[in-house]
Design a protein around this motif. Structure first.
Motif, PDB file in Angstrom:
ATOM      1  N   LEU A  99       0.920  -1.228   0.151  1.00 59.38           N
ATOM      2  CA  LEU A  99       0.070  -0.035  -0.052  1.00 59.38           C
ATOM      3  C   LEU A  99       0.944   1.242   0.013  1.00 59.38           C
ATOM      4  CD1 LEU A  99      -2.655  -1.101   2.552  1.00 59.38           C
ATOM      5  CD2 LEU A  99      -2.931  -1.174   0.065  1.00 59.38           C
ATOM      6  N   LEU A 100       2.297   1.175  -0.523  1.00 55.99           N
ATOM      7  CA  LEU A 100       2.961   2.242  -0.184  1.00 55.99           C
ATOM      8  C   LEU A 100       2.532   3.510  -1.208  1.00 55.99           C
ATOM      9  CD1 LEU A 100       5.902   2.745   0.953  1.00 55.99           C
ATOM     10  CD2 LEU A 100       7.008   2.170  -1.230  1.00 55.99           C
ATOM     11  N   GLY A 101       2.573   4.544  -0.639  1.00 58.99           N
ATOM     12  CA  GLY A 101       1.982   5.894  -1.407  1.00 58.99           C
ATOM     13  C   GLY A 101       0.410   6.035  -1.243  1.00 58.99           C
ATOM     14  N   LYS A 102      -0.284   4.937  -0.708  1.00 59.98           N
ATOM     15  CA  LYS A 102      -1.648   5.038  -0.710  1.00 59.98           C
ATOM     16  C   LYS A 102      -2.123   5.358   1.008  1.00 59.98           C
ATOM     17  CE  LYS A 102      -2.694   2.013  -4.543  1.00 59.98           C
ATOM     18  NZ  LYS A 102      -1.276   2.365  -5.053  1.00 59.98           N
ATOM     19  N   LYS A 103      -3.300   6.444   1.007  1.00 58.05           N
ATOM     20  CA  LYS A 103      -3.719   6.638   2.283  1.00 58.05           C
ATOM     21  C   LYS A 103      -4.849   5.836   2.456  1.00 58.05           C
ATOM     22  CE  LYS A 103      -5.826  10.475   4.674  1.00 58.05           C
ATOM     23  NZ  LYS A 103      -6.151  11.891   4.622  1.00 58.05           N
ATOM     24  N   LEU A 104      -4.986   5.363   3.687  1.00 59.55           N
ATOM     25  CA  LEU A 104      -6.306   4.429   3.888  1.00 59.55           C
ATOM     26  C   LEU A 104      -7.251   5.084   5.029  1.00 59.55           C
ATOM     27  CD1 LEU A 104      -7.095   1.649   3.771  1.00 59.55           C
ATOM     28  CD2 LEU A 104      -5.835   0.903   5.743  1.00 59.55           C
ATOM     29  N   GLU A 105      -8.568   5.222   4.565  1.00 59.16           N
ATOM     30  CA  GLU A 105      -9.514   5.741   5.188  1.00 59.16           C
ATOM     31  C   GLU A 105     -10.762   4.386   5.314  1.00 59.16           C
ATOM     32  OE1 GLU A 105     -11.340   9.059   3.087  1.00 59.16           O
ATOM     33  OE2 GLU A 105      -9.513  10.181   3.363  1.00 59.16           O
ATOM     34  N   VAL A 106     -10.776   4.243   6.731  1.00 53.57           N
ATOM     35  CA  VAL A 106     -11.911   3.151   7.018  1.00 53.57           C
ATOM     36  C   VAL A 106     -13.182   3.488   7.882  1.00 53.57           C
ATOM     37  CG1 VAL A 106     -12.043   0.853   8.178  1.00 53.57           C
ATOM     38  CG2 VAL A 106     -10.010   1.683   7.239  1.00 53.57           C
ATOM     39  N   TYR A 107     -14.326   3.118   7.155  1.00 55.30           N
ATOM     40  CA  TYR A 107     -15.654   3.592   7.995  1.00 55.30           C
ATOM     41  C   TYR A 107     -16.157   2.335   8.426  1.00 55.30           C
ATOM     42  CZ  TYR A 107     -14.457   7.688   5.153  1.00 55.30           C
ATOM     43  OH  TYR A 107     -13.807   8.604   4.484  1.00 55.30           O
ATOM     44  N   GLY A 108     -16.770   2.329   9.612  1.00 57.92           N
ATOM     45  CA  GLY A 108     -17.641   1.222  10.190  1.00 57.92           C
ATOM     46  C   GLY A 108     -16.895   0.264  10.638  1.00 57.92           C
ATOM     47  N   GLN A 109     -15.590   0.310  11.139  1.00 55.75           N
ATOM     48  CA  GLN A 109     -14.302  -0.633  11.628  1.00 55.75           C
ATOM     49  C   GLN A 109     -15.096  -1.279  13.023  1.00 55.75           C
ATOM     50  OE1 GLN A 109     -10.560   0.719  11.619  1.00 55.75           O
ATOM     51  NE2 GLN A 109      -9.665  -1.252  11.879  1.00 55.75           N
ATOM     52  N   GLU A 110     -16.064  -0.819  13.430  1.00 55.69           N
ATOM     53  CA  GLU A 110     -16.799  -1.460  14.640  1.00 55.69           C
ATOM     54  C   GLU A 110     -17.513  -2.437  14.355  1.00 55.69           C
ATOM     55  OE1 GLU A 110     -19.452   1.961  13.300  1.00 55.69           O
ATOM     56  OE2 GLU A 110     -17.123   1.911  13.562  1.00 55.69           O
ATOM     57  N   ASN A 111     -17.774  -2.448  13.350  1.00 50.67           N
ATOM     58  CA  ASN A 111     -18.902  -3.590  12.656  1.00 50.67           C
ATOM     59  C   ASN A 111     -18.139  -4.766  12.623  1.00 50.67           C
ATOM     60  OD1 ASN A 111     -21.288  -2.145  12.633  1.00 50.67           O
ATOM     61  ND2 ASN A 111     -20.538  -1.110  10.559  1.00 50.67           N
ATOM     62  N   PHE A 112     -16.901  -4.971  12.448  1.00 49.14           N
ATOM     63  CA  PHE A 112     -16.167  -6.335  12.653  1.00 49.14           C
ATOM     64  C   PHE A 112     -16.363  -7.031  13.800  1.00 49.14           C
ATOM     65  CE2 PHE A 112     -12.790  -4.378   9.407  1.00 49.14           C
ATOM     66  CZ  PHE A 112     -13.205  -5.118   8.473  1.00 49.14           C
ATOM     67  N   VAL A 113     -16.660  -8.479  13.423  1.00 43.96           N
ATOM     68  CA  VAL A 113     -16.833  -9.347  14.512  1.00 43.96           C
ATOM     69  C   VAL A 113     -15.577  -9.779  15.077  1.00 43.96           C
ATOM     70  CG1 VAL A 113     -18.094 -11.662  15.180  1.00 43.96           C
ATOM     71  CG2 VAL A 113     -18.898 -10.350  13.305  1.00 43.96           C
ATOM     72  N   LYS A 114     -15.526  -9.763  16.206  1.00 40.80           N
ATOM     73  CA  LYS A 114     -14.071  -9.830  17.067  1.00 40.80           C
ATOM     74  C   LYS A 114     -14.057 -11.045  17.557  1.00 40.80           C
ATOM     75  CE  LYS A 114     -14.079  -4.907  18.356  1.00 40.80           C
ATOM     76  NZ  LYS A 114     -15.206  -4.471  17.719  1.00 40.80           N
ATOM     77  N   ARG A 115     -15.070 -12.199  17.695  1.00 42.54           N
ATOM     78  CA  ARG A 115     -14.520 -13.206  17.944  1.00 42.54           C
ATOM     79  C   ARG A 115     -15.656 -14.179  17.630  1.00 42.54           C
ATOM     80  NH1 ARG A 115     -16.264 -10.420  22.222  1.00 42.54           N
ATOM     81  NH2 ARG A 115     -14.149 -10.116  23.010  1.00 42.54           N
TER      82      ARG A 115
END
Length: 251
Positions: free
Chosen positions: A23-39
């Motif tokens: 991902l070199l040179g790329k900026k990452l924007e994440v929305y809704g990360q809290e929706n991931f199932v953690k276990r």
């Protein structure tokens, strides 16, 4: 015997470094990360337009060990080499051939390392031509063991001729897996929809990569009179949800 989770932990610094490089040179924007199932069991589905860059994104943002389905060619040094060459030529045309030659020594080391170790961290090989039943059975076993599996939809590239170039038509696999596990095992697996945009830009080309994670979806919300109708209903719902998540990124 060492578990795949332990292997992933051992490889974590290398995975982190490779993800950063991808991902070199790329900026990452994440929305809704809290929706991931953690276990517990979780199947993550989404569009697939950026080849290895999509994988790098998910390794960076998921809060738990994850296991991928991957083209079986990556498990072979010779076939992986050919795959990289075709990828560079497809995206960068004539300059891709030059870069492929220029990076040949480094590429050889990279291919050797990945093809040798990819199975050690529990990656699930997928034969894109056939034998998909074996892949489904492997995924089901992983989910029974409470693991999180990523099954991206598409061939890892944008297809301009398609009605939606950024979201390929979903296969019924994820839906069928969710249905089978619920019907046979009473296991209700949350399926997390994810939309990714920006990874289709070539390696080293600066851009913003955007990701939106939707709330988990469940097969029980789409039950019909028979298995075929249920699987198709859920398949279509998953595809449409990812499309809506993508549109929200572009809006």
């Amino acid at each position: 015997m060492i578990s795949w989770e332990e292997e992933l932990k051992k490889f974590e610094p290398i995975i982190r470094a490779l993800s950063h490089l991808a991902l070199l040179g790329k900026k990452l924007e994440v929305y809704g990360q809290e929706n991931f199932v953690k276990r517990g069991p979780n199947l993550i589905v989404g569009n697939h337009v950026g080849a290895y860059k999509d994988i790098a994104v998910l390794f960076k943002i998921l809060p738990r060990p994850i296991f991928f389905t991957a083209n079986r060619q990556i498990f072979s040094r010779e076939e992986f080499n050919e795959l990289i060459g075709r990828h560079l030529e497809r995206h960068l045309k004539k300059i891709g051939l030059f870069i492929n030659l220029l990076l040949a020594p480094l590429r050889s080391l990279f291919v050797q390392y990945i093809s040798t170790n990819i199975a050690r961290i529990g990656t699930i090989p997928v034969d894109l031509a056939n034998k998909k039943r074996e892949t489904r059975q492997l995924i089901e076993n992983y989910l029974r063991q409470g693991r999180a599996v990523v099954a991206l939809q598409g061939r890892g590239r944008v297809r301009p001729a398609d009605p939606n170039p950024y979201v390929a038509p979903f296969k019924p696999g994820a839906s069928a897996i969710a249905y089978n596990l619920f019907l046979r095992d009473g296991l209700l697996v949350p399926i997390t929809p994810v939309a990714i945009f920006g990874t289709q830009r070539p390696f080293l080309i600066p851009t913003v990569v955007k990701v939106r994670v939707g709330e988990p979806m469940f097969i029980t919300d789409y039950l019909k009179e028979n298995a075929r109708e249920t699987i198709e209903s859920f398949r279509l719902a998953l595809e449409n949800r990812v499309k809506r998540l993508l549109y929200s990124l572009l809006g």
